[in-house]
Enzyme design. Structure first.
Site, PDB file in Angstrom:
ATOM      1  N   HIS A 176       8.384   7.406   8.572  1.00  0.00           N
ATOM      2  CA  HIS A 176       9.155   7.717   7.293  1.00  0.00           C
ATOM      3  C   HIS A 176      10.456   8.093   7.725  1.00  0.00           C
ATOM      4  CE1 HIS A 176       5.855   7.094   4.127  1.00  0.00           C
ATOM      5  NE2 HIS A 176       5.077   7.317   5.257  1.00  0.00           N
ATOM      6  N   ARG A 184       0.836  -1.130   0.036  1.00  0.00           N
ATOM      7  CA  ARG A 184      -0.034   0.112   0.004  1.00  0.00           C
ATOM      8  C   ARG A 184       0.925   1.249   0.063  1.00  0.00           C
ATOM      9  NH1 ARG A 184      -0.683   4.467   2.429  1.00  0.00           N
ATOM     10  NH2 ARG A 184      -0.275   3.525   4.472  1.00  0.00           N
ATOM     11  N   ASP A 185       1.706   1.342   0.928  1.00  0.00           N
ATOM     12  CA  ASP A 185       2.588   2.702   1.018  1.00  0.00           C
ATOM     13  C   ASP A 185       3.753   2.492  -0.017  1.00  0.00           C
ATOM     14  OD1 ASP A 185       3.500   5.360   1.801  1.00  0.00           O
ATOM     15  OD2 ASP A 185       3.420   4.818   4.017  1.00  0.00           O
ATOM     16  N   HIS A 187       3.319   4.372  -3.468  1.00  0.00           N
ATOM     17  CA  HIS A 187       3.747   5.877  -3.657  1.00  0.00           C
ATOM     18  C   HIS A 187       5.022   5.731  -4.539  1.00  0.00           C
ATOM     19  CE1 HIS A 187       0.874   7.792  -1.469  1.00  0.00           C
ATOM     20  NE2 HIS A 187       0.852   7.144  -0.676  1.00  0.00           N
ATOM     21  N   HIS A 198       3.470   4.592  13.006  1.00  0.00           N
ATOM     22  CA  HIS A 198       4.240   4.758  11.331  1.00  0.00           C
ATOM     23  C   HIS A 198       5.150   5.667  11.012  1.00  0.00           C
ATOM     24  CE1 HIS A 198       3.047   4.104   7.039  1.00  0.00           C
ATOM     25  NE2 HIS A 198       3.629   5.228   6.877  1.00  0.00           N
ATOM     26  N   SER A 206       3.952  11.495   8.674  1.00  0.00           N
ATOM     27  CA  SER A 206       3.735  11.316   7.293  1.00  0.00           C
ATOM     28  C   SER A 206       5.106  12.129   6.687  1.00  0.00           C
ATOM     29  CB  SER A 206       2.603  12.083   6.890  1.00  0.00           C
ATOM     30  OG  SER A 206       1.504  11.466   7.490  1.00  0.00           O
TER      31      SER A 206
END
EC number: 4.1.3.39
Lengths: 346, 346
Positions: free
Chosen positions: B198, B15-16, B19, B196, B169
C-alpha cells in the site's frame, strides 16, 4: 561539509508548484502556505514563477503576480525560514538577482541544462559576492553520465556555489540511478549536494532517500507533491520517512501535515497524480512540461501521444525545444500514412 | 520454482479497488476493466468484495453485486487471463470456495492476520484438492519479524499452498524492511512468493521492486493504484519499471496504459492520493481501512485523529478491532481534559 545525518529540506511548493496552476498562485495563497510551512520549521521556502525570476511571459506563461510582490509577501510571512529564489540565465538577469537580494532572498539558485553549466558562472559569482547562499543546479540530469555531472558540479563549486546538485526534471530515475550520480558528485565536491525529484515513476520519495543515503544533504520537496507533471517529492511524506531512517530535519510533523492540508485545500485545484502521460514522459526521459503541447498536437494530428513522447526521448529533446514536437508528429504521421498505404497495396 | 526474472503480475483492481468505492463497482464497470486488462496480457485478474468471498455485509459494507454475478461477469470477459478470488476464513467458507471454483476461479487466495496463519490450513487443502492454484497470504505483516513470517510461510506451504506471501496492509514498509522479509521467506520456502503493497509512504512501487529483487515472483498491483486508503501499487508504473530492470511480465505497455485510463475514467470517482491521514496511518502501522471511522470519532469528540492513529499503532490494533477506536478516543479525551484542568489550576 555538513553532518551526514542533517538534511536541509528545501520547499519548492510556491515555485515548482506554480507549474501545476500555470503560475496563477495568488499572493494570499502564498501567504497562507508560507506562514504554515514557516510555523512547522521548514528551513527554506522557495518562491516565484515556475520557471524562476524574470520568466513570466507569453511564451512560458504569465504569472498572476510580479516577482517583486511574490517575494515581498513570502518574506513577510517568514520569521524563521529562509527564502529562496530560482533563476535560469536567459530568463533572469543580474538585475533580477539584485532585486531578489534586496527583497531578502537568502538562497539564490542558478539552474542550467546539465551540459550547459558554464552559463551559471557569472550569476553564482554575483550571488556569492552579495553575501547570499549561491546554489548551482543541473537540469535534466539523466542526460549526462555520473562523471559528467560530477565534473559540472566541481566547476560550479569553483564558480562560488556553496551547494550544487541535480534535478530529475523528467522523473526518469530509479533509486540506483540516483545513488550512482550522487555518490560520484559526493566524491568530487566539498560543498552541500542538492537532489530534486519528479514522481513520474512513483519514485520521488524513494529516489530522495537514495540520494540522502548517497550523500545529498539538501532535498527539494513540495506539499502533496504539488509540481510540474506528475508532481515533486511529497514533503510531508519525505520528512517523517527521513526521521524514521535516522536523519534529522528540524521540522515538526503535525505542523508540516497542517501545511500540506492547507496546500491541498487552498492551492491545488486537483491533486498531483501519476497519469499515463506522466509515466510515458518519465520512461522516455522527456521534460514533464511538454505534456500539454504533446497532447494538443497528438489530438490534432490523430497520432498516439505516447509515440511522440518516446520519439522525443530518442532524440534527446530538451526544454526550450518545444518546436520539435510538431516536427516529430509530422514524421510519425508520414510514417503511419506510408504504413497504411503499404497495407492497402498488399 | 519459477525463473528469477519472470514476475507474475496479480491485478487486484476489481477486489482491493472495491475498498475505495465501498464495494460499489457495477458489473458493467468490472466487464470494461477486465476486458482491457485481459487484452493487455495481465496474467491474473482478481475479483470480488474488497474483503473477499462472503464478506458483503452491513458490518464491512454491502457490495452492489453478488460474488456469483461478479465472478460470472469477469470470467466471461477473460480469454487469456486467469481469474483469482480472495477469502478471509470467517467471512468465507468452503461453500464459497466451491462456488468460486465452479465459476472458473483459477487462483484461490486465503488470507489471515500474520500471526493467525493456521486458520488457512483447511481452505488451502480444500483448494489444492480441487485442482486450482492455492495461495496463502499473511496480512498486516509488519507486525511480525522476518523469521516469524518465514515460519508462517513454511507452514502454509505444508498446508498445500503453491504460493505464499505478505501484504503490507498499512503501507508501513520502507524498501529495506521488504528486502529483509522477502529474503527470509525466499530462504525458507520452495514455492512462489507474493508481495502486496500500500502506498501510504509513497513506497508502493519501490517496495515492490525491492521485493522482486529479493525473490518475490508474484506482485500485486492495481490500475492507478486504485485501492484501500492511499491505494496500492500502480500497475501501469510497476510493469514498465520491472521491464526496465530486466524482469519479464508478458504484459503489453500501451494496452496496460489503456486499461489504466479506463479505470481512471470509468471506475474511480477520485484518484488515490496520499493524504495526511494516509501518512499517519502508514507511519503508525494501522490498517488503512480504519481511516473513515477514526476521522468520524475524532470529529465527534474533538480529538486530533493523528493522535488516535499513533495510539492505535502503539497498541498494535488489528483489523476487526474497530471497537477499540472509541476506547482509545475516550482515553485520549480524558487525558486531554486532565491536562487542560491542570493548566487552569496553575
Amino acid at each position: 561539509m555538513t553532518k551526514t545525518h542533517q538534511i536541509t529540506i528545501h520547499d519548492s511548493t510556491l515555485r515548482d508548484g506554480q507549474h501545476a496552476v500555470h503560475h496563477q498562485l495568488t499572493l494570499e495563497q502564498m501567504r497562507l502556505y508560507a506562514e504554515a510551512a514557516n510555523a512547522a520549521g521548514v528551513p527554506v521556502i522557495e518562491v516565484g514563477h515556475g520557471n524562476g525570476l524574470g520568466a513570466s511571459s507569453l511564451q512560458v506563461g504569465l504569472a498572476v503576480s510580479s516577482d517583486l510582490d511574490m517575494m515581498k509577501t513570502v518574506r513577510q510571512a517568514l520569521n524563521q525560514s529562509r527564502m529562496a529564489v530560482f533563476m535560469l540565465p536567459g530568463w533572469g538577469t543580474t538585475r533580477d538577482l539584485d532585486q531578489a537580494i534586496a527583497e531578502g532572498a537568502d538562497v539564490i539558485r542558478i539552474g542550467a541544462h546539465c551540459t550547459e553549466y558554464s552559463v551559471t558562472e557569472r550569476y553564482l559569482e554575483h550571488a556569492r559576492k552579495a553575501g547570499v547562499e549561491a546554489q548551482g543546479i543541473l537540469l535534466m540530469s539523466h542526460m549526462a553520465s555520473p562523471k559528467q555531472l560530477a565534473d559540472a558540479c566541481v566547476n560550479m563549486q569553483n564558480y562560488g556555489a556553496q551547494a550544487v546538485g541535480i534535478f530529475d526534471s523528467s522523473g526518469h530515475y530509479l533509486p540506483d540511478d540516483v545513488t550512482k550520480r550522487i555518490a560520484a558528485i559526493r566524491e568530487a565536491v566539498d560543498v552541500s549536494i542538492i537532489y530534486h525529484s519528479h514522481n513520474n515513476l512513483c519514485m520521488a520519495v524513494a529516489n530522495s532517500i537514495a540520494a540522502s543515503k548517497a550523500g545529498a544533504n539538501i532535498l527539494d520537496a513540495c506539499a502533496r507533491g504539488f509540481g510540474a507533471g506528475a508532481g515533486n517529492t511529497q514533503i510531508e511524506v519525505l520528512v517523517p520517512v527521513l526521521h524514521r531512517l535516522g536523519f534529522e530535519t528540524g521540522i515538526e510533523l503535525y505542523g508540516l501535515l497542517d501545511a500540506a492540508d492547507i496546500a491541498e485545500c487552498e492551492l491545488m485545484p486537483t491533486p498531483s497524480t501519476v497519469t499515463s502521460t506522466s509515466i510515458v514522459s518519465g520512461l522516455a526521459g522527456v521534460f514533464s512540461g511538454f505534456k500539454s503541447k504533446v497532447t494538443a498536437v497528438a489530438t490534432e494530428m490523430g497520432i498516439d501521444p505516447r509515440d511522440i513522447f518516446f520519439e522525443l526521448g530518442r532524440l534527446q529533446v530538451i526544454a526550450g525545444q518545444e518546436d520539435l514536437i510538431i516536427d516529430v508528429a509530422l514524421a510519425l504521421s508520414k510514417r503511419q500514412k506510408n504504413a497504411d498505404e503499404q497495407t492497402c497495396q498488399n
